[in-house]
Design an enzyme around this catalytic site. Structure first.
Site, mmCIF file in Angstrom:
data_model
loop_
_atom_site.group_PDB
_atom_site.id
_atom_site.type_symbol
_atom_site.label_atom_id
_atom_site.label_comp_id
_atom_site.label_asym_id
_atom_site.label_seq_id
_atom_site.Cartn_x
_atom_site.Cartn_y
_atom_site.Cartn_z
ATOM 1 N N ASN A 7 0.874 -1.172 0.000
ATOM 2 C CA ASN A 7 0.000 0.000 0.000
ATOM 3 C C ASN A 7 0.911 1.221 0.000
ATOM 4 O O ASN A 7 1.580 1.506 0.994
ATOM 5 C CB ASN A 7 -0.921 0.001 1.231
ATOM 6 N N GLU A 34 -3.960 1.975 -2.861
ATOM 7 C CA GLU A 34 -4.046 3.418 -2.613
ATOM 8 C C GLU A 34 -3.139 4.201 -3.569
ATOM 9 O O GLU A 34 -2.348 5.050 -3.135
ATOM 10 C CB GLU A 34 -3.739 3.759 -1.154
ATOM 11 N N ASP A 145 -3.859 -5.065 1.001
ATOM 12 C CA ASP A 145 -4.140 -4.427 2.287
ATOM 13 C C ASP A 145 -5.529 -4.877 2.703
ATOM 14 O O ASP A 145 -6.518 -4.379 2.185
ATOM 15 C CB ASP A 145 -4.064 -2.907 2.142
ATOM 16 N N ASN A 147 -6.852 -4.610 5.688
ATOM 17 C CA ASN A 147 -7.429 -3.806 6.768
ATOM 18 C C ASN A 147 -8.068 -4.679 7.848
ATOM 19 O O ASN A 147 -9.079 -4.315 8.449
ATOM 20 C CB ASN A 147 -8.414 -2.770 6.221
ATOM 21 N N ASP A 216 -1.637 -6.236 6.212
ATOM 22 C CA ASP A 216 -1.340 -6.540 4.802
ATOM 23 C C ASP A 216 -0.958 -8.019 4.730
ATOM 24 O O ASP A 216 -0.053 -8.457 5.454
ATOM 25 C CB ASP A 216 -0.202 -5.651 4.309
ATOM 26 N N ASP A 245 2.719 4.677 5.006
ATOM 27 C CA ASP A 245 2.509 4.141 6.355
ATOM 28 C C ASP A 245 2.522 2.606 6.368
ATOM 29 O O ASP A 245 2.560 2.014 7.442
ATOM 30 C CB ASP A 245 1.239 4.704 7.007
ATOM 31 N N HIS A 246 2.508 1.993 5.179
ATOM 32 C CA HIS A 246 2.585 0.531 5.077
ATOM 33 C C HIS A 246 3.960 0.099 4.553
ATOM 34 O O HIS A 246 4.599 0.824 3.786
ATOM 35 C CB HIS A 246 1.544 0.000 4.087
#
Length: 265
Positions: A7, A34, A145, A147, A216, A245-246
């Site tokens: 991501n 994303e 991802d 989530n 993930d 952030d991933h």
DNA sequence: ATGTCACCTGGTAGGTGA
């Protein structure tokens, strides 16, 4: 064969990171989430210059996914067939004989919210579709991802996160339902460092304190499981300036065992 | 510490989503 998911939280911002990472880790395919780009803005020239073919599916501002591969992907699918969705979340293709399904699963915001209800419906539709895909493509990888933090050991502070988004019983039940199709969490096929995460909030110095979640994932089908030789999170890109952030998650597969034409008695 | 980041609209910030 190596596959990865990442991501990138805006492909336009993270393109240099992605290209550097691919140069150092020349995986056979990677799915991105994303991208946050409309299709006309996709940086195809830079990606092709790096030696990758690309399929992409985006929208303005939010979501957006892509499948990059050394060899061209075939039978490319965008989003979940039969599930009406305004959000660009899935791209699938067949790469080197492996069905690769990349997903940016809905965040869900908070239990009880409209976005949570959407997440539940999306997960149900995904499961039904993946089941159909597995029937025609035994060698299948579902990665992206999710989530969802599947278990408490995937959460830096399970008490604080109990019942919170990514950690609810409903989300975890959906994750287990995907495993129930005959998929396996490749990361957990191996010993892993304790407190291994794939995402760290930008806030609260979370990365420095290693306060993250493992959301993930790479799920592999029964027939691929014997070929899996490694699966790991690469934290290095999270240490760079202006990181996503991933972190990427990488799967390594052995080549398929050649079918012998001679009797083995 | 609610201590961030990215993107939008419409600004010289505020709102949204993550």
């Amino acid at each position: 064969m190596k596959l990865a998911t990442w991501n990138v939280n805006s492909l336009s911002v993270r393109l240099p990171h992605l290209l550097d990472w691919l140069a150092a880790h020349p995986v056979d395919a990677i799915v991105l989430q994303e991208t946050k780009l409309t299709d006309d803005k996709f940086p195809l020239a830079e990606i092709e210059a790096a030696g990758y073919r690309a399929q992409w599916f985006g929208q303005k501002t939010y979501n957006g996914v892509a499948l990059l591969s050394r060899e061209a992907a075939t039978d490319v699918t965008r989003n979940i067939p039969g599930f009406t969705d305004e959000q660009a979340r899935v791209i699938a293709g067949t790469v080197d004989g492996v069905r690769v399904i990349g997903g940016y699963f809905p965040n869900g915001q908070a239990p009880g919210s409209d976005k949570f209800a959407y997440k539940m419906g999306w997960l149900e539709a995904l499961k039904a579709w993946v089941a159909r895909e597995m029937a025609t493509h035994p060698d299948l990888v579902l990665l992206g991802d999710f989530n969802i933090a599947p278990e408490d050991r995937d959460v830096h502070d399970p008490v604080a996160w109990a019942g919170q988004i990514h950690c609810t019983d409903e989300e975890r039940a959906h994750f287990r339902a995907l495993l129930g199709l005959g998929l396996h969490d490749a990361f957990r096929l191996f010993e892993q460092p304790p407190r291994s995460w794939s995402w760290w909030d930008y806030r609260n110095l979370a990365f420095r304190k290693n306060q993250g979640l493992r959301i993930d994932h790479v799920l592999v089908s029964d027939t691929l499981k014997p070929r899996v030789t490694a699966c790991s999170v690469d934290k290095a890109p999270r240490r760079l300036e202006r990181p996503s952030d991933h972190a990427p998650v990488v799967l390594t597969l052995d080549e398929p065992v050649a079918q012998s034409s001679s009797p083995s008695s």
